[in-house]
Scaffold this motif. Structure first.
Motif, PDB file in Angstrom:
ATOM      1  N   ASP A 218       1.002  -1.299  -0.564  1.00  0.00           N
ATOM      2  CA  ASP A 218      -0.212  -0.268  -0.339  1.00  0.00           C
ATOM      3  C   ASP A 218       1.028   1.268  -0.033  1.00  0.00           C
ATOM      4  O   ASP A 218       1.569   1.362   0.658  1.00  0.00           O
ATOM      5  N   PRO A 219       0.454   2.115  -1.042  1.00  0.00           N
ATOM      6  CA  PRO A 219       1.483   2.813  -0.731  1.00  0.00           C
ATOM      7  C   PRO A 219       1.570   4.516  -0.466  1.00  0.00           C
ATOM      8  O   PRO A 219       2.431   4.774   0.225  1.00  0.00           O
ATOM      9  N   THR A 220       0.112   4.021   0.891  1.00  0.00           N
ATOM     10  CA  THR A 220       0.357   5.067   1.655  1.00  0.00           C
ATOM     11  C   THR A 220       0.731   5.127   3.282  1.00  0.00           C
ATOM     12  O   THR A 220       0.432   5.008   4.005  1.00  0.00           O
ATOM     13  N   ILE A 221       1.241   3.855   3.201  1.00  0.00           N
ATOM     14  CA  ILE A 221       1.934   3.542   4.774  1.00  0.00           C
ATOM     15  C   ILE A 221       3.241   3.836   4.750  1.00  0.00           C
ATOM     16  O   ILE A 221       4.352   3.823   3.605  1.00  0.00           O
ATOM     17  N   ASP A 222       4.443   4.801   5.581  1.00  0.00           N
ATOM     18  CA  ASP A 222       4.939   4.994   5.732  1.00  0.00           C
ATOM     19  C   ASP A 222       6.545   4.260   5.101  1.00  0.00           C
ATOM     20  O   ASP A 222       6.236   3.158   5.776  1.00  0.00           O
ATOM     21  N   PRO A 223       7.646   4.453   4.979  1.00  0.00           N
ATOM     22  CA  PRO A 223       8.185   3.880   4.729  1.00  0.00           C
ATOM     23  C   PRO A 223       8.681   2.803   5.337  1.00  0.00           C
ATOM     24  O   PRO A 223       8.875   1.268   5.228  1.00  0.00           O
ATOM     25  N   ARG A 224       9.319   3.513   6.515  1.00  0.00           N
ATOM     26  CA  ARG A 224       9.894   2.892   7.537  1.00  0.00           C
ATOM     27  C   ARG A 224       9.003   2.501   7.765  1.00  0.00           C
ATOM     28  O   ARG A 224       9.249   0.635   9.009  1.00  0.00           O
ATOM     29  N   TYR A 225       7.686   2.830   8.442  1.00  0.00           N
ATOM     30  CA  TYR A 225       7.391   1.733   9.578  1.00  0.00           C
ATOM     31  C   TYR A 225       7.096   0.693   8.699  1.00  0.00           C
ATOM     32  O   TYR A 225       5.725  -0.427   8.951  1.00  0.00           O
ATOM     33  N   LEU A 226       6.585   1.048   6.712  1.00  0.00           N
ATOM     34  CA  LEU A 226       6.191  -0.527   6.221  1.00  0.00           C
ATOM     35  C   LEU A 226       6.770  -1.896   6.435  1.00  0.00           C
ATOM     36  O   LEU A 226       6.945  -2.752   7.221  1.00  0.00           O
ATOM     37  N   ASN A 227       8.399  -1.474   6.651  1.00  0.00           N
ATOM     38  CA  ASN A 227       9.476  -2.078   6.850  1.00  0.00           C
ATOM     39  C   ASN A 227       9.576  -2.701   8.057  1.00  0.00           C
ATOM     40  O   ASN A 227      10.016  -3.743   8.635  1.00  0.00           O
ATOM     41  N   PHE A 228       9.581  -1.962   9.054  1.00  0.00           N
ATOM     42  CA  PHE A 228       9.055  -2.622  10.277  1.00  0.00           C
ATOM     43  C   PHE A 228       7.924  -3.497  10.778  1.00  0.00           C
ATOM     44  O   PHE A 228       8.083  -5.191  11.033  1.00  0.00           O
ATOM     45  N   LEU A 229       7.044  -3.460   9.834  1.00  0.00           N
ATOM     46  CA  LEU A 229       6.024  -3.885   9.623  1.00  0.00           C
ATOM     47  C   LEU A 229       5.845  -5.450   8.865  1.00  0.00           C
ATOM     48  O   LEU A 229       5.560  -6.540   9.382  1.00  0.00           O
ATOM     49  N   ARG A 230       6.610  -5.262   7.496  1.00  0.00           N
ATOM     50  CA  ARG A 230       6.858  -6.578   7.449  1.00  0.00           C
ATOM     51  C   ARG A 230       8.405  -8.032   8.404  1.00  0.00           C
ATOM     52  O   ARG A 230       7.904  -8.841   7.608  1.00  0.00           O
ATOM     53  N   ARG A 231       8.776  -7.243   8.565  1.00  0.00           N
ATOM     54  CA  ARG A 231       9.306  -7.688   9.204  1.00  0.00           C
ATOM     55  C   ARG A 231       8.852  -8.276  10.925  1.00  0.00           C
ATOM     56  O   ARG A 231       9.459  -9.809  10.719  1.00  0.00           O
ATOM     57  N   LYS A 232       7.768  -7.788  10.918  1.00  0.00           N
ATOM     58  CA  LYS A 232       7.103  -8.559  12.214  1.00  0.00           C
ATOM     59  C   LYS A 232       5.585  -9.263  11.643  1.00  0.00           C
ATOM     60  O   LYS A 232       5.631 -10.196  12.204  1.00  0.00           O
ATOM     61  N   CYS A 233       5.004  -9.307  10.971  1.00  0.00           N
ATOM     62  CA  CYS A 233       4.586 -10.071  10.092  1.00  0.00           C
ATOM     63  C   CYS A 233       4.845 -10.555   8.379  1.00  0.00           C
ATOM     64  O   CYS A 233       3.930 -10.462   7.459  1.00  0.00           O
ATOM     65  N   ARG A 234       5.851 -10.857   8.811  1.00  0.00           N
ATOM     66  CA  ARG A 234       5.956 -12.507   7.973  1.00  0.00           C
ATOM     67  C   ARG A 234       5.227 -13.222   7.580  1.00  0.00           C
ATOM     68  O   ARG A 234       4.571 -13.951   6.416  1.00  0.00           O
ATOM     69  N   TRP A 235       4.519 -13.877   8.884  1.00  0.00           N
ATOM     70  CA  TRP A 235       3.323 -15.169   8.678  1.00  0.00           C
ATOM     71  C   TRP A 235       2.207 -14.116   8.977  1.00  0.00           C
ATOM     72  O   TRP A 235       1.553 -13.233  10.393  1.00  0.00           O
ATOM     73  N   ALA A 236       0.949 -14.633   8.241  1.00  0.00           N
ATOM     74  CA  ALA A 236      -0.235 -14.409   9.093  1.00  0.00           C
ATOM     75  C   ALA A 236      -0.456 -14.435  10.575  1.00  0.00           C
ATOM     76  O   ALA A 236      -1.567 -14.154  11.343  1.00  0.00           O
ATOM     77  N   SER A 237      -0.241 -16.089  11.085  1.00  0.00           N
ATOM     78  CA  SER A 237      -0.241 -16.364  12.164  1.00  0.00           C
ATOM     79  C   SER A 237       0.078 -15.194  13.638  1.00  0.00           C
ATOM     80  O   SER A 237      -0.295 -14.990  14.770  1.00  0.00           O
ATOM     81  N   GLU A 238       1.034 -14.360  13.571  1.00  0.00           N
ATOM     82  CA  GLU A 238       1.902 -13.556  13.821  1.00  0.00           C
ATOM     83  C   GLU A 238       1.097 -12.576  13.745  1.00  0.00           C
ATOM     84  O   GLU A 238      -0.406 -12.181  13.875  1.00  0.00           O
ATOM     85  N   THR A 239       0.983 -11.633  15.165  1.00  0.00           N
ATOM     86  CA  THR A 239       0.887 -10.033  16.614  1.00  0.00           C
ATOM     87  C   THR A 239       1.765  -9.305  16.016  1.00  0.00           C
ATOM     88  O   THR A 239       2.299  -9.435  15.803  1.00  0.00           O
ATOM     89  N   VAL A 240       0.953  -8.246  16.033  1.00  0.00           N
ATOM     90  CA  VAL A 240       1.804  -7.021  15.896  1.00  0.00           C
ATOM     91  C   VAL A 240       0.473  -5.207  17.136  1.00  0.00           C
ATOM     92  O   VAL A 240       0.119  -5.999  17.074  1.00  0.00           O
ATOM     93  N   GLU A 241       1.355  -4.607  17.568  1.00  0.00           N
ATOM     94  CA  GLU A 241       0.879  -3.634  18.153  1.00  0.00           C
ATOM     95  C   GLU A 241       0.044  -2.898  17.076  1.00  0.00           C
ATOM     96  O   GLU A 241       0.672  -2.396  16.383  1.00  0.00           O
TER      97      GLU A 241
END
Length: 326
Positions: A218-241
Motif C-alpha cells: 500500500d503506497p500510503t504506508i510510511d516507508p520505515r513503518y512498512l519495513n517494520f511491519l514486513r519484518r513483524k508480519c512475515r506470517w499471518a499467524s503473528e500479531t503486531v501492536e
C-alpha cells in the motif's frame, strides 16, 4: 495550524451535540439505571474491580481485549452478551472472532457474583462494567455505567461476520455505525481504542505484500513503518501492536500515527484521508482531554445499544455466561 485545530475542535463539539440524529435500526436502552443493583447486588462494581485487577496483574493485554469484546458484543445484536455464548454456529465460533479474548475473565466474575447475588446480574452488565474498568486501568477515562441489560439467547456466526475486518471503505463504516445509532464522531473516537492492543497480521498482510492485487505494498504506508511491519508480519499467524509508538499507553498517539501514515489497518489510515473524518482526527491528535472525555461519552452510547426487535422471550439473566439457561 492553530485555526485548523480550533475549527476541528468546534467540529467535534457540533458532532457531539448531534448524537441522536444518525440513529436508525437500533435504539438506546433508557431503562438502564446507575442504581439498578443498588439493593439487589450492591457489591457488583467492587467485585468486578477486584477480579479484573487480579487478571490484569497477570496479563495486562486483557485490558484492550475486554474493551474490544464489549464493542463487538454491542455492535452485533446490541449489548446482550451474545458474543459470550459458546456453541456451534454462535458469534464466538465465527472466523472473525478467533482472536477474541477475555471470556475467562467474565466467567470468573460471573462465578463470584453468583455466590454473592445469585440469578441477579446479567453477563451483559458484567461485560460493560469490565470494559469500563479495563479502560481506566490502562490510563483511559472513567465513566459511570448504567445497568439493567438482559442477556440474549440468540447468537449467530453469520451476524458476527458482518463486522469490520479492516478492509472496508469509510462509507461502509459510517453506515454500519449509523445502523447502530452511532455517528461519525463515535466512529473516529471509538477507533481510538486502537491506541492499545494487538492485531493479527492476517488482517494487514494484503497491505504489505499485495495491495489491491498489485503485488506491491500500500503506497500510503510510511516507508520505515512498512519495513517494520514486513519484518513483524512475515506470517499471518503473528500479531503486531496497533500503536507502534506507545502500545501500552491509552493516549492520542493513535491519531498522531495516522497523520504520519502509520495507521495499522486500512480502515485506520483512511480516517485521515477521508474528508468526513480527517478534521476530527486532527482535533483529537492535538486535544488529549477532548479525546478522553469523548471516548467516555461514546462508550456510554455504545453500551446502551439494544436491539428493539428482540422479543422478551429471547432475553434472560444467564446463570453461566457461555450458555443459555436450561
Amino acid at each position: 495550524m492553530e485555526s485548523l485545530n480550533c475549527y476541528a475542535l468546534m467540529l467535534v463539539v457540533v458532532l457531539a451535540a448531534a448524537v441522536a440524529v444518525d440513529a436508525s435500526g437500533y435504539e438506546y436502552d433508557e431503562d438502564l439505571s446507575l442504581l439498578f443493583y443498588h439493593k439487589s447486588c450492591p457489591e457488583l462494581e467492587k467485585i468486578v474491580h477486584h477480579k479484573l485487577k487480579l487478571w490484569l496483574k497477570n496479563d495486562s493485554t486483557l485490558a484492550p481485549a475486554l474493551i474490544n469484546l464489549h464493542y463487538r458484543d454491542c455492535a452485533i445484536r446490541g449489548c446482550d452478551a451474545s458474543i459470550l455464548l459458546d456453541h456451534k454456529g454462535s458469534e464466538r465460533s465465527a472466523k472473525v472472532s478467533s482472536s477474541l479474548r477475555g471470556f475467562q475473565v467474565i466467567d470468573d466474575i460471573k462465578s463470584e457474583l453468583e455466590k454473592k447475588c445469585p440469578k441477579t446480574v446479567s453477563c451483559a452488565d458484567i461485560l460493560a462494567s469490565a470494559a469500563k474498568d479495563a479502560t481506566a486501568a490502562v490510563g483511559g477515562p472513567f465513566w459511570s455505567v448504567p445497568y439493567g441489560r438482559k442477556d440474549g439467547r440468540i447468537s449467530l456466526a453469520e451476524e458476527a461476520q458482518s463486522l469490520p475486518s479492516g478492509r472496508e471503505r469509510i462509507t461502509d463504516l459510517i453506515e454500519l455505525f449509523q445502523s447502530k445509532g452511532l455517528n461519525v464522531l463515535d466512529l473516529v473516537v471509538l477507533s481510538g481504542a486502537h491506541t492499545i492492543g494487538r492485531s493479527s497480521c492476517a488482517r494487514l498482510q494484503h497491505r504489505l505484500f499485495n495491495y489491491k492485487g498489485t503485488r506491491k505494498p500500500d503506497p500510503t504506508i510510511d516507508p520505515r513503518y512498512l519495513n517494520f511491519l514486513r519484518r513483524k508480519c512475515r506470517w499471518a499467524s503473528e500479531t503486531v501492536e496497533m500503536d507502534a509508538v506507545t502500545p501500552r499507553k491509552f493516549d492520542v498517539q493513535y491519531y498522531k500515527n495516522l497523520q504520519k501514515k502509520m495507521g495499522l489497518l486500512s480502515t485506520d489510515q483512511m480516517l485521515y484521508s477521508d474528508s468526513r473524518t480527517a478534521s476530527i482526527v486532527s482535533a483529537l491528535a492535538s486535544q488529549p482531554e477532548v479525546f478522553q472525555h469523548q471516548f467516555a461519552a461514546s462508550m456510554l452510547k455504545l453500551g446502551k445499544i439494544v436491539d428493539y426487535t428482540a422479543d422478551e422471550d429471547d432475553t434472560e439473566i444467564r446463570l453461566k455466561c457461555n450458555r443459555v439457561n436450561p
